[in-house]
Scaffold this motif. Structure first.
Motif, PDB file in Angstrom:
ATOM      1  N   LYS A   1       0.846  -1.189   0.000  1.00 54.41           N
ATOM      2  CA  LYS A   1       0.000   0.000   0.000  1.00 54.41           C
ATOM      3  C   LYS A   1       0.886   1.245   0.000  1.00 54.41           C
ATOM      4  O   LYS A   1       2.045   1.199   0.421  1.00 54.41           O
TER       5      LYS A   1
ATOM      6  N   THR B   1      -3.188   2.229   6.677  1.00 52.11           N
ATOM      7  CA  THR B   1      -4.628   2.068   6.833  1.00 52.11           C
ATOM      8  C   THR B   1      -5.003   1.818   8.287  1.00 52.11           C
ATOM      9  O   THR B   1      -6.176   1.786   8.630  1.00 52.11           O
TER      10      THR B   1
ATOM     11  N   TYR C   1       2.581  -4.122   5.297  1.00 54.09           N
ATOM     12  CA  TYR C   1       1.415  -4.181   6.191  1.00 54.09           C
ATOM     13  C   TYR C   1       1.746  -3.473   7.487  1.00 54.09           C
ATOM     14  O   TYR C   1       2.904  -3.363   7.882  1.00 54.09           O
TER      15      TYR C   1
ATOM     16  N   SER D   1      -6.711  -6.301  10.427  1.00 55.02           N
ATOM     17  CA  SER D   1      -6.720  -5.618   9.130  1.00 55.02           C
ATOM     18  C   SER D   1      -6.069  -6.474   8.061  1.00 55.02           C
ATOM     19  O   SER D   1      -6.551  -6.549   6.923  1.00 55.02           O
ATOM     20  N   GLU D   2      -4.963  -7.145   8.417  1.00 54.54           N
ATOM     21  CA  GLU D   2      -4.274  -7.992   7.444  1.00 54.54           C
ATOM     22  C   GLU D   2      -5.093  -9.239   7.120  1.00 54.54           C
ATOM     23  O   GLU D   2      -5.069  -9.731   5.991  1.00 54.54           O
TER      24      GLU D   2
ATOM     25  N   SER E   1      -7.559  -8.115   4.639  1.00 55.89           N
ATOM     26  CA  SER E   1      -6.862  -7.901   3.378  1.00 55.89           C
ATOM     27  C   SER E   1      -6.600  -9.221   2.664  1.00 55.89           C
ATOM     28  O   SER E   1      -6.775  -9.335   1.442  1.00 55.89           O
ATOM     29  N   THR E   2      -6.205 -10.251   3.425  1.00 53.68           N
ATOM     30  CA  THR E   2      -5.933 -11.563   2.840  1.00 53.68           C
ATOM     31  C   THR E   2      -7.219 -12.185   2.286  1.00 53.68           C
ATOM     32  O   THR E   2      -7.231 -12.723   1.175  1.00 53.68           O
TER      33      THR E   2
ATOM     34  N   ASN F   1      -9.683 -10.685   1.200  1.00 62.30           N
ATOM     35  CA  ASN F   1     -10.104  -9.888   0.045  1.00 62.30           C
ATOM     36  C   ASN F   1      -9.614 -10.468  -1.278  1.00 62.30           C
ATOM     37  O   ASN F   1     -10.213 -10.223  -2.334  1.00 62.30           O
TER      38      ASN F   1
ATOM     39  N   GLU G   1     -11.741  -2.579   4.762  1.00 65.09           N
ATOM     40  CA  GLU G   1     -11.275  -3.753   4.029  1.00 65.09           C
ATOM     41  C   GLU G   1     -12.318  -4.863   4.093  1.00 65.09           C
ATOM     42  O   GLU G   1     -12.522  -5.605   3.136  1.00 65.09           O
TER      43      GLU G   1
END
Length: 449
Positions: A191, A195, A216, A327-328, A331-332, A334, A366
């Motif tokens: 990114k 975030t 991240y 958050s990660e 993201s994964t 996603n 996310e």
């Protein structure tokens, strides 16, 4: 004599715990310490070499993977593989395994317990994974946690294995220890800006750091516009990362050789975890052929992106306990375009952190952006807080299902439609106390009980 009695009583407590159907992962060490508080002094001499793994995220995965890689080189290795990472959890494996000699002792250690453990273990290597805001009610701000770990490193002969992409690594630059750095190059998942609310302050002058990219959290390529401080030069680096269905292909390079490896663990954080292990292994002259073989046949079974096949559906079980980790995870997920359901079980017991305000620091946008989600189930003693956080980010209200738990055992899995929804996969995210309970429930269902 006292040492013998303490170990015998610890061993007996484990036998009794097993008969009672309990894991007993920390109990033997706790019992032995009651009789002889410094019993670890007598046990650690069984290890020719030792390594400690500490930091906010990734300790358990890194520890399990390191044990697997080092065992593959015909080493006798002892580790606390089940996540019990305070002093008693480091002692217990010796009382359970009961061998007289080990080539390696590799242990994950809770950040707050580092001072206790390093009284007895003069580690040859210390891997520092990362430092994020985690359990603020227990540790305070992240700088306090870093200071605890920094002050625990008394042995100047220990080699520090540091994450060059984490600004926190710079807090250890004043130590005289040899330092080895590892780094993840820019990936297509990186990114341009943060975030999640995390520390991005320069450790030297306290100015705000600038980033070229972020892999991240606050980890990436950084520099300080005021004093010029930047990432330390990496000795080991991962490049050319590609995502497959259930794994990452990547190239790892050092100053002598390189290798292409397939890691069957999702999440960018697991690339960092694997690289910490690779660094430790290469520093001890392991061949890339052996490292590659062990990493590629590694299977992880403790709820860190673990897939449990129930026959009629698959459940991916994930631990999450702080804003960066959650958050990660989102993201994964996603990157998975299949039809799916999500569940987040959030409890507020002491091991989870009684202050659950951390979810407001997590990047829930996310979660809103995840495609093909049938429903999002909010469960746990703080289920309503999760639902509110989703609503705040305008997640579709008709897809939010709330099931309040009376306690950590009240999972209600058979009582709602999460497992029975007609889709390809279920992602079940859980905080610390929820994870072992939900895993036991899923494994009972898998075994037809």
């Amino acid at each position: 004599m006292i040492s013998k009695i303490s170990t015998l009583m610890g061993e007996l407590s484990y036998i009794l715990a097993q008969k009672a159907g309990k894991k007993g992962s920390a109990l033997p060490g706790k019992v032995a310490m009651k009789i002889k508080p410094d019993v670890l002094d007598d046990l650690i001499v069984k290890c020719d070499k030792t390594a400690i793994i500490t930091g906010t995220n990734g300790k358990t995965t890194t520890n399990n993977l390191a044990n697997h890689v080092f065992s593959g080189n015909n080493n006798e290795v002892i580790s606390n593989l089940n996540g019990s990472n305070m002093l008693q959890g480091v002692i217990s494996p010796f009382l359970i395994d009961k061998k007289n000699k080990y080539d390696w002792g590799i242990f994950e250690v809770d950040e707050g317990s580092m001072c206790d453990v390093t009284q007895f273990i003069d580690a040859d290597y210390i891997i520092l994974t990362n430092f994020f805001r985690d359990q603020l009610d227990r540790y305070g701000e992240v700088e306090n946690t870093i200071q605890i770990v920094h002050d625990s490193i008394k042995n100047e002969n220990a080699t520090l294995i540091l994450n060059a992409d984490s600004p926190s690594s710079l807090y250890f630059s004043d130590l005289k220890n040899k330092k080895v750095y590892y780094s993840l190059g820019e990936t297509k998942f990186a990114k341009e800006e943060q975030t999640v609310a995390e520390s991005v302050v320069c450790p030297k002058c306290e100015s705000k750091l600038e980033y070229e990219y972020i892999n991240y959290g606050n980890m990436g390529k950084f520099s300080c516009p005021n004093c010029g401080i930047k990432n330390p030069e990496a000795d080991y680096i991962i490049t050319d990362v590609t995502l497959k269905a259930e794994s990452y292909d990547f190239t790892v390079k050092d100053k002598k050789e390189s290798a292409e490896i397939d890691l069957h663990l999702l999440g960018i954080y697991n690339l960092y975890n694997a690289l910490g292990v690779i660094t430790l292994a290469r520093e001890n002259n392991f061949s890339y052929d052996l490292i590659k073989k062990q990493i590629e046949n590694f299977e992880y079974k403790l709820g860190r992106m673990e897939t449990i096949d129930l026959g009629f559906t698959e459940v991916v079980l994930v631990l999450s306990k702080n804003p960066i980790g959650l958050s990660e995870v989102f993201s994964t997920i996603n990157y998975d375009k299949s039809k799916k359901s999500l569940m987040f079980i959030m409890n507020d017991y002491s091991p989870d952190g009684t202050d659950v305000s951390w979810i407001w620091d997590a990047y829930f946008k996310e979660a809103v952006n995840i495609k093909n989600v049938d429903n999002f189930y909010c469960v746990g003693t703080r289920a309503e807080e999760v639902a509110m956080r989703l609503k705040y980010e305008e997640f579709p209200i008709d897809k939010i299902k709330i099931y309040h738990s009376q306690n950590r055992f009240d999972l209600q899995l058979p009582n709602h439609d999460f497992l029975n929804e007609d889709n390809d996969k279920k992602y079940l995210i859980a905080t610390f106390t929820a994870l072992p309970e939900v895993r036991k429930e899923l494994m009972r269902m898998k075994e037809g009980k």
